[in-house]
Design a protein around this motif. Sequence first.
Motif, mmCIF file in Angstrom:
data_model
loop_
_atom_site.group_PDB
_atom_site.id
_atom_site.type_symbol
_atom_site.label_atom_id
_atom_site.label_comp_id
_atom_site.label_asym_id
_atom_site.label_seq_id
_atom_site.Cartn_x
_atom_site.Cartn_y
_atom_site.Cartn_z
ATOM 1 N N ALA A 134 0.826 -1.209 0.000
ATOM 2 C CA ALA A 134 0.000 0.000 0.000
ATOM 3 C C ALA A 134 0.861 1.259 0.000
ATOM 4 O O ALA A 134 0.587 2.224 -0.733
ATOM 5 C CB ALA A 134 -0.931 -0.013 1.211
ATOM 6 N N LEU A 135 1.924 1.274 0.804
ATOM 7 C CA LEU A 135 2.792 2.443 0.870
ATOM 8 C C LEU A 135 3.631 2.595 -0.392
ATOM 9 O O LEU A 135 3.908 3.715 -0.833
ATOM 10 C CB LEU A 135 3.704 2.349 2.093
ATOM 11 N N ALA A 136 4.031 1.475 -0.983
ATOM 12 C CA ALA A 136 4.895 1.526 -2.165
ATOM 13 C C ALA A 136 4.132 1.885 -3.429
ATOM 14 O O ALA A 136 4.685 2.514 -4.341
ATOM 15 C CB ALA A 136 5.607 0.186 -2.350
ATOM 16 N N THR A 137 2.856 1.493 -3.508
ATOM 17 C CA THR A 137 2.092 1.682 -4.744
ATOM 18 C C THR A 137 1.041 2.778 -4.642
ATOM 19 O O THR A 137 0.559 3.265 -5.668
ATOM 20 C CB THR A 137 1.366 0.383 -5.128
ATOM 21 N N LYS A 138 0.641 3.144 -3.410
ATOM 22 C CA LYS A 138 -0.472 4.078 -3.178
ATOM 23 C C LYS A 138 -1.799 3.516 -3.702
ATOM 24 O O LYS A 138 -2.779 4.259 -3.851
ATOM 25 C CB LYS A 138 -0.213 5.453 -3.822
ATOM 26 N N ALA A 139 -1.832 2.236 -3.957
ATOM 27 C CA ALA A 139 -3.044 1.590 -4.467
ATOM 28 C C ALA A 139 -3.895 1.077 -3.298
ATOM 29 O O ALA A 139 -3.423 0.972 -2.165
ATOM 30 C CB ALA A 139 -2.679 0.435 -5.388
ATOM 31 N N ARG A 140 -5.142 0.768 -3.589
ATOM 32 C CA ARG A 140 -5.993 0.084 -2.611
ATOM 33 C C ARG A 140 -5.527 -1.382 -2.566
ATOM 34 O O ARG A 140 -5.321 -2.008 -3.612
ATOM 35 C CB ARG A 140 -7.448 0.170 -3.050
ATOM 36 N N VAL A 141 -5.351 -1.919 -1.362
ATOM 37 C CA VAL A 141 -4.804 -3.266 -1.215
ATOM 38 C C VAL A 141 -5.763 -4.132 -0.407
ATOM 39 O O VAL A 141 -6.207 -3.752 0.681
ATOM 40 C CB VAL A 141 -3.424 -3.236 -0.517
ATOM 41 N N ILE A 142 -6.061 -5.295 -0.980
ATOM 42 C CA ILE A 142 -6.853 -6.311 -0.289
ATOM 43 C C ILE A 142 -5.928 -7.480 0.028
ATOM 44 O O ILE A 142 -5.185 -7.942 -0.841
ATOM 45 C CB ILE A 142 -8.029 -6.799 -1.157
ATOM 46 N N ALA A 143 -5.944 -7.938 1.276
ATOM 47 C CA ALA A 143 -5.083 -9.038 1.703
ATOM 48 C C ALA A 143 -5.919 -10.232 2.104
ATOM 49 O O ALA A 143 -6.926 -10.091 2.810
ATOM 50 C CB ALA A 143 -4.207 -8.600 2.874
ATOM 51 N N LEU A 144 -5.504 -11.403 1.649
ATOM 52 C CA LEU A 144 -6.175 -12.654 2.017
ATOM 53 C C LEU A 144 -5.151 -13.605 2.608
ATOM 54 O O LEU A 144 -4.127 -13.901 1.976
ATOM 55 C CB LEU A 144 -6.826 -13.309 0.802
#
Length: 317
Positions: free
Chosen positions: A184-194
């Motif tokens: 999330a910090l590296a890409t600034k994208a929304r991140v979903i974790a499973l």
Amino acid sequence: MWLSGTSDLIKKLKKRGVHKVALQFPEGLKRQAGSVSSDLKTAGFDVIISGDPCYGACDLALDTVTEGKADVLVHFGHAPVDDRGEVIFEPWTVDFDVSILAQALPLLHEKTVGLVTTVQHAHLVPAMESFLASHCHDVRVADGAGRTPLRGQVLGCSFAAAKRTGAGEIFFVGTGIFHPIGIALATKARVIALDPLTGTAQEVNADPLLRRRSAVMEKARGAQHIGIILSTKSGQQRRALAERLAALSPGAVIVTMREVTPDELLNLGFDCYVNTACPRLAYDDQVRFGRPVLSPQEFEILCGVRNWDDYTIDEIV
């Protein structure tokens, strides 16, 4: 699960014509050392085992080869982070039923999704791609490169595979929360974790980490004596970075270390430290350290050569 198994390893060793073999296992696999060494000894090899702590392919027991104790080092559990002709890397995989990805589908809002995982699950990337595609997602997976040679693979020190997807939403499949926060910090994208072993899915929020890091930076502000940690481990040596950081403050000096421990930092007596070794040390282990341990980027912010708005997670590239 060890994909190739002892028989294939024996073939590799015989093809190399080696006689003395060193084995290295990360902490979670050390109990496999006895059975693997027994099989190799039965096959006619002289075997030694590195019993030192090992946390990844950046932490190789190369002294076993350079000092003549062995002809080759066999490192288990990780893919290579750089080219090492004297090392055989033996991945250790963890399987799961990819239908578990269904637990995360309600959280995936975008049609285009970047898929990443860790080395233990990288062999399942094609099956995960197919599953997501069957549920109407356009799946992007980056080819392996540099420190992450497997398709879709990320490390705690490298999120390049997530960046290369170019997706606005990243789907991380693996255990733990550090990797997805880093993504999330590296890409600034929304991140979903499973977590594929528990079926727990969540949207990742990096704000709590940023608040903790801001507090650590404030504790370090005004430090007069600053130790710039330079690792002596094979895949963590960032000398040029350490030298550049040391030049930012007259009170900074480079300190070489193999194992960065709370006791050693306390004994050295610096007001604060800047970590150029494994990036996770500053983020994961700060509660163990009696002095602030900053990332390179955080030290740059305190020295006025980087803005807080340009904060990013530390990576080894």
